[in-house]
Design a protein around this motif. Sequence first.
Motif, PDB file in Angstrom:
ATOM      1  N   ASN A   1      15.238   3.453   5.697  1.00 12.86           N
ATOM      2  CA  ASN A   1      15.192   2.780   6.987  1.00 12.86           C
ATOM      3  C   ASN A   1      14.372   1.492   6.913  1.00 12.86           C
ATOM      4  OD1 ASN A   1      13.027   4.776   6.644  1.00 12.86           O
ATOM      5  ND2 ASN A   1      12.302   4.094   8.651  1.00 12.86           N
ATOM      6  N   LEU A   2      13.402   1.427   5.999  1.00 13.26           N
ATOM      7  CA  LEU A   2      12.616   0.201   5.855  1.00 13.26           C
ATOM      8  C   LEU A   2      13.484  -0.939   5.328  1.00 13.26           C
ATOM      9  CD1 LEU A   2       9.223   1.471   4.379  1.00 13.26           C
ATOM     10  CD2 LEU A   2       9.872   1.083   6.759  1.00 13.26           C
ATOM     11  N   GLU A   3      14.341  -0.620   4.349  1.00 10.84           N
ATOM     12  CA  GLU A   3      15.248  -1.639   3.829  1.00 10.84           C
ATOM     13  C   GLU A   3      16.166  -2.143   4.936  1.00 10.84           C
ATOM     14  OE1 GLU A   3      17.277  -0.389   0.252  1.00 10.84           O
ATOM     15  OE2 GLU A   3      15.486   0.620  -0.488  1.00 10.84           O
ATOM     16  N   GLU A   4      16.673  -1.232   5.743  1.00 10.61           N
ATOM     17  CA  GLU A   4      17.561  -1.625   6.836  1.00 10.61           C
ATOM     18  C   GLU A   4      16.847  -2.539   7.824  1.00 10.61           C
ATOM     19  OE1 GLU A   4      18.745   2.140   8.348  1.00 10.61           O
ATOM     20  OE2 GLU A   4      19.996   2.617   6.600  1.00 10.61           O
ATOM     21  N   GLU A   5      15.590  -2.256   8.102  1.00 11.09           N
ATOM     22  CA  GLU A   5      14.820  -3.083   9.032  1.00 11.09           C
ATOM     23  C   GLU A   5      14.639  -4.503   8.514  1.00 11.09           C
ATOM     24  OE1 GLU A   5      11.244  -1.976  11.058  1.00 11.09           O
ATOM     25  OE2 GLU A   5      11.652   0.155  10.740  1.00 11.09           O
ATOM     26  N   ILE A   6      14.241  -4.623   7.248  1.00  8.19           N
ATOM     27  CA  ILE A   6      13.973  -5.970   6.748  1.00  8.19           C
ATOM     28  C   ILE A   6      15.266  -6.747   6.510  1.00  8.19           C
ATOM     29  CG2 ILE A   6      11.714  -5.362   5.819  1.00  8.19           C
ATOM     30  CD1 ILE A   6      12.915  -5.316   3.041  1.00  8.19           C
TER      31      ILE A   6
ATOM     32  N   ALA B   1       6.195   4.722   8.933  1.00 10.06           N
ATOM     33  CA  ALA B   1       5.208   3.780   8.424  1.00 10.06           C
ATOM     34  C   ALA B   1       4.408   3.160   9.552  1.00 10.06           C
ATOM     35  CB  ALA B   1       5.899   2.673   7.628  1.00 10.06           C
ATOM     36  N   ALA B   2       3.142   2.938   9.291  1.00 13.87           N
ATOM     37  CA  ALA B   2       2.287   2.209  10.231  1.00 13.87           C
ATOM     38  C   ALA B   2       2.427   0.724   9.938  1.00 13.87           C
ATOM     39  CB  ALA B   2       0.841   2.651  10.067  1.00 13.87           C
ATOM     40  N   ARG B   3       2.571  -0.085  10.969  1.00 15.35           N
ATOM     41  CA  ARG B   3       2.802  -1.513  10.788  1.00 15.35           C
ATOM     42  C   ARG B   3       1.688  -2.335  11.433  1.00 15.35           C
ATOM     43  NH1 ARG B   3       7.526   0.803  12.168  1.00 15.35           N
ATOM     44  NH2 ARG B   3       9.286   0.616  10.728  1.00 15.35           N
ATOM     45  N   LYS B   4       1.532  -3.523  10.889  1.00 16.32           N
ATOM     46  CA  LYS B   4       0.600  -4.478  11.478  1.00 16.32           C
ATOM     47  C   LYS B   4       1.288  -5.832  11.493  1.00 16.32           C
ATOM     48  CE  LYS B   4      -3.935  -6.633  10.872  1.00 16.32           C
ATOM     49  NZ  LYS B   4      -5.132  -6.712  10.018  1.00 16.32           N
ATOM     50  N   THR B   5       1.288  -6.490  12.641  1.00 15.56           N
ATOM     51  CA  THR B   5       1.947  -7.782  12.750  1.00 15.56           C
ATOM     52  C   THR B   5       1.092  -8.881  12.130  1.00 15.56           C
ATOM     53  OG1 THR B   5       3.044  -7.113  14.792  1.00 15.56           O
ATOM     54  CG2 THR B   5       2.925  -9.466  14.346  1.00 15.56           C
TER      55      THR B   5
END
Length: 211
Positions: free
Chosen positions: A125-130, A190-194
């Motif tokens: 899902n991370l690959e799909e997001e980016i 995953a935890a994200r930070k902008t």
Amino acid sequence: MKNARLKAIYNETFSGLRLYYRDTNLSKNLILNYKVGQIIQEKGFTDMTSMGGGLSGNLRYLIASAHPKDLSKFNPDSAKTGHFLLDTIAYFKVLDIQKIGGKTQVFLLNIPDNSISLFKNSSSNLEEEIIEKARKKFSDKINSSLIPELQTEGWKERTKSPIGMNENGEMYFDDAKIKTETPKRIEINAARKTIEVDKKPWWKIWQILFF
């Protein structure tokens, strides 16, 4: 593969991930060597910039990496071009290929050399997001103004070569030799930070929590 190892690989790949640019002009035959899902290897250093403007050639490599060297720390002139560098023998997964008019964007994810089989035989899902973000970035920037600092002969000389192949189109790495398995999709929480990239919000993943 055990969860602990998967977490370590995904943290190494995605933690602190940022986008970098490398524009050049390539023939159609060379561009056609890239396939979505392919693993490629670059033998030489990979020069790229953190500055994203309009395309200065017919091909843009959009490179997602968490581990490049910031050369501006060592050379003040490199700050003018936002110069970042990946070491020799770097591996990438071709996540996406997008074409608009006569322009092409090849989206590459820099992956650890011990994770080639994993990334070849799985998606996440991370690959799909980016990929979604990369496509939007391409459409937003294709008609943008060129960045003057990236139009010098010196910078164009650094970035003119194709990634993953020589100028005759011979690939440095034989993707077909990777043992193929039943494709699997990995869901990652995953935890994200902008953070800011090109004065627009981007994000980095600072910790893979669980699968």
